[in-house]
Design an enzyme around this catalytic site. Sequence first.
Site, PDB file in Angstrom:
ATOM      1  CG  HIS A   1      65.827  78.813  85.417  1.00 28.50           C
ATOM      2  ND1 HIS A   1      65.958  78.502  84.340  1.00 28.50           N
ATOM      3  CD2 HIS A   1      67.012  79.781  84.421  1.00 28.50           C
ATOM      4  CE1 HIS A   1      66.108  78.703  82.827  1.00 28.50           C
ATOM      5  NE2 HIS A   1      67.014  79.558  83.181  1.00 28.50           N
TER       6      HIS A   1
ATOM      7  CE  LYS B   1      77.268  84.123  88.661  1.00 33.20           C
ATOM      8  NZ  LYS B   1      78.658  83.563  88.033  1.00 33.20           N
TER       9      LYS B   1
END
EC number: 4.1.1.31
Length: 890
Positions: A161, A555
Site C-alpha cells: 500500500h 495526519k
Amino acid sequence: MREPTPTEAVDLVGRFEAGQEIPENMRGDVRLLGSLLGRVLRESGSPGLYEDVERLRIATIQAYTDETPEAFERATAVADSFSVARADEVARAFTVYFHLVNLAEEHQRVRILRDRDGQPERGDATDSVAGAFTNLTAEIGGEKALERLQALRFHPVFTAHPTEARRRAVSTGIRRLSVLLDEQDAATHGGDRRRRQRQMLEEIDTLWRTAPLRPEKPSPTDEVRAVMSVFDDTLFTSMPQVYRRIDDTLQPGLSGRAAPVVRPFVRVGSWVAGDRDGNPFVTASITRKAAGIASEHVLLGLERATNRIGRGLTLDGTSTPPTDELMSLWRRLRAADEEAAADIAKRSPDEPHRRIVLLVARKIAATRTRNADLAYSDPEELLADLRVVQDSLVAAGAARQAYGNLQELIWQVETYGFHLAELEVRQHSAVHKKVLEELEAGGERSEQTDEVLEVFRSIAFIQERFGPRAAGRYIVSFTQSAEDLENVHKLARFAMGAESATPVLDVVPLFETFADLQAAPGILAEIVDHPTFAARLEATDRRLEVMLGYSDSSKDVGPVAATLALYEAQAKIAAWAKNERIELTLFHGRGGALGRGGGPANSAILAQPPHSVDGRFKLTEQGEVIFARYGDATIAKRHIDQVAAAILQASSPSNEQRNSSAAETYADIAATMDTASRERFFSLVKAPGFAPWFATVTPMEEVGLLALGSRPARRGLSVESLEDLRAIPWVFAWTQARINLAGWFGLGTALETVGDEERLRQAYAEWPLFRTMIDNVGMSLAKADDRIARRYLELGDRQDLADLVMDEMTLTQSWVIRIAGGTGLLENKPVLQRAVKLRSPYVDALSLLQLRALRALRDAPTDQPAPDPDLQRLLLLSVSGVAAGLQNTG
C-alpha cells in the site's frame, strides 16, 4: 499573450533545457527518447495529436519560465481548448513522456554508479559500509568495529500500500527500454545504434498503445507476484554482490580466497498478503498462498544457482582431493538418490566436489516440489552440506573456489532461507478485542472471528512448512494498552486449542497517533511483565521489536509535531530498553511521500536518537519506492550499501553525541515548534467543514477509484471526518493538487514563532533532525506550485481555508530558503533541483488537464445520476501521469 512562432518555440525549449544544466549523456537520452515518442505520436496518434501536445508543452514551459499571469492563463486556455477525447490522448502522451524521462534519469544514475565502481578509491567513501567501518575503527578500535559490522542488520519490509500508480505491463516495458539504452551505450558502430533505436521505437509504441489504467484493482496475489518480480530481477543476485563489494574493500587482495569478514546483514520482510488491517481481501488462505509463492521463487533461484556452480566445479580429485567429511556426505547423498548419483558420477568420474553440489541442487529441487524422501528439512541442513564442500575445498588448497561463487550461494541461503521474505501479519487492535469478546461470551461465531482464528493456524502451518523465520511477527495496529498485545497470545490459544502448540509469535506493538506515541514507554513497561510476553522475551535473549507509525501521527498533529513526537518517543523507548537490558529494534513505518516519513533514508537514520539504532534498522518500503530503490540492480546495491553505512555510523560515539547534544541545545526550539505547528495545523483540519472542503478541492474521492492496490482507500464511506481516511489518500490527494500540504503545513508558523533566524541557521548546521526536516520540506515545496494550488483551492467555497493554506505555504517557503541558504529551494541539492525543474512544466500540463476535468465534475448538476465517465477517465489518467511526473503516490 500570443502563441510563439515555431522558431520562438524551439528557442524557448532550448533555453529552458540549457538552464537545467543536464549532463550531456542524459540530455542525449532525453532528446532521443522524446524524439522517438514524437514520432510515435505522429504515426499512431489521431491526426493533429503531436501538434496539440507541442502546443501545451510550449505553453507550460513559457508559463514556467516567465511566471506572468498572462502566460499561465494562456497555458490554461490551451488545456481547456481540447475536447475531452483529445485531452485524454494528450494526458496519455505526457504520462508516457514522464516514464521516459524517469528512465533517462535512472539510466544516468546507473552510469554514475558504474563509473564510481571503476574507481578503487571510491570503495571506502564515507557513505559506504567500508567507509563507515573505517571511520568507526578510528573511533572505537578495530575489534569493536568488527563486532558491530558483523552484528549489522538492515531489514526492509515490502508492503503493497500503495502499489505503483503505473501498471506492471508499463513497468515491464520500461525495463525492456532500459536494457536497450544499456545496449546503445555499448554499441560501437552506427548500424547497432540504428537497430537499438528501431527496437526502442517499437517499445515506445507499445507503451503508447498499452492502457495506462488498470481495469480493476490488483488482488493481494497480484501484489505478491509484483514484489516477486523485484526479487527475481535484482535482489536475488544483487545481495551477494553487495556483501562481496564490501569484502573486496575490507580485504583487498584476499577477498574471494579467504573467509569473508562481512556477514550477511540484510533480511527481507513482507506485509504483502499478510497485512489485513482494513483490507478484507487479505485472508488466511491468501497468506498461506503468499508464503508458498515466495518459497517457490527462492528455491527455484537457489536450485539454478547451485546447478550453475556445480557444473563449474570441474576440479579433479587428484589436484583437489576431498576430505573424509566430503566423502561421507557423498555416501549419504548417494544412498538417498542412487539413480541420479550414478548418472552424475558417470558424467563426473573423478570430480567429487562437482558430484556433491549437483546432488545438492537435486535436493533443493526436491524441497521445492515437496518430495519428502529427498527434500531438505530446513535451510540449516542445506548450509551444513555447502560448508562441508567449502571446507573440503579449503583443505585441498582450492580457496578461490571455496570463497568465490560458492560463498555467494551460502550468502543467498543465509539471507533468504527457504522462505525468501519473513511474512508479517498485521491486524487492528479493535478487531482483536471484538473477536475476544465474542469468544469469551460463547455462542455462535461470526465469519470475522473464524477468519481471525484461522490466521493463527496459517502462521503455524507456514512455520512448520517453511521454517520459523518464514512467519511469526504479528503487528498490532493502534496499540493503546498492554492488553492489546496480550490479546494476540489469547487468540492464538483459542485458535490452536489445548492439544496443539501455538505458533511462535513475536507480537509487535505499532504506535501510530500522537497520543499513542506519548503513551508507548508506559505500555512497554507494563507488557514485559505479562507472563506470555515475558517468556518470549527470555526465549529471544531479550530481543524486542517496536513499530512506530509515521503516517497517522502526521495526519493527526501535522508533520512538524509528528516528527518531534517520533524522535521523543524513540529516545524514551531506547532509554527504557537500555535500562531493561533489552535488545531493541525500532521498526519505522515510513511511506514513500514526505508526509508519511519518506525522504532519503540514510540522512534520517543518522538523525535518530542515541541507542535507538544500535546497528539495527527496520523500515517499510512501499509502492513506487520498492521499484525505485530495488528495481535496478546497480541502484539496489548502492541503496543497500548506503543505508547499511548509515546504520553503522548512527551508533558511533561521535554521531550519538552530536544528536544528543543538539537535542539538548535546541530543546527550547523544539518545544516552541511543537506547540506552534500543532495549533496552526489544528486551525485548518479542525475548522468546521474542513473534511468535505478537502474532498472538494482535491481529487481525494477520485483517488479511491484509481486501481492502485487491493486495500480500500478509507475505512468508512463518510468524508465528514478525517478519522476514517487512510494516510495514503490524505497525502496523495494533496500531492495531486500540487500543494503537498501533508509534508510541510505548520512549519512556517513554527519557525516564525521561534523567530531567531541566526539561531535557526545554527540549528540547521548542528542539529541533524532539524536539518533533515528542513531539507525534506524543501523537497516537498519544490514539487508544489502555488499558481496551480490556488486553482484547486478555488474549487471550494471556503476562501478562509484557501487563504490559510496559501499563507502558510508562502511563509514556510520563505523560512526554508532563509535557513538553508540561497535564493531558491533546493539550491544546496543541485541534482534534485535539476530533476524537479526538468519535470515541473510537464507536470503543470497534466495538472491543468486534471483541473479541467475536476472542475467539470464538481460543476455537474447535483441531480446527475453518475459522473461523466469520459471526464472521470481523464481525471484518473491525469492522476496517474502526475504521480509519474512527481514520482510519488503516497
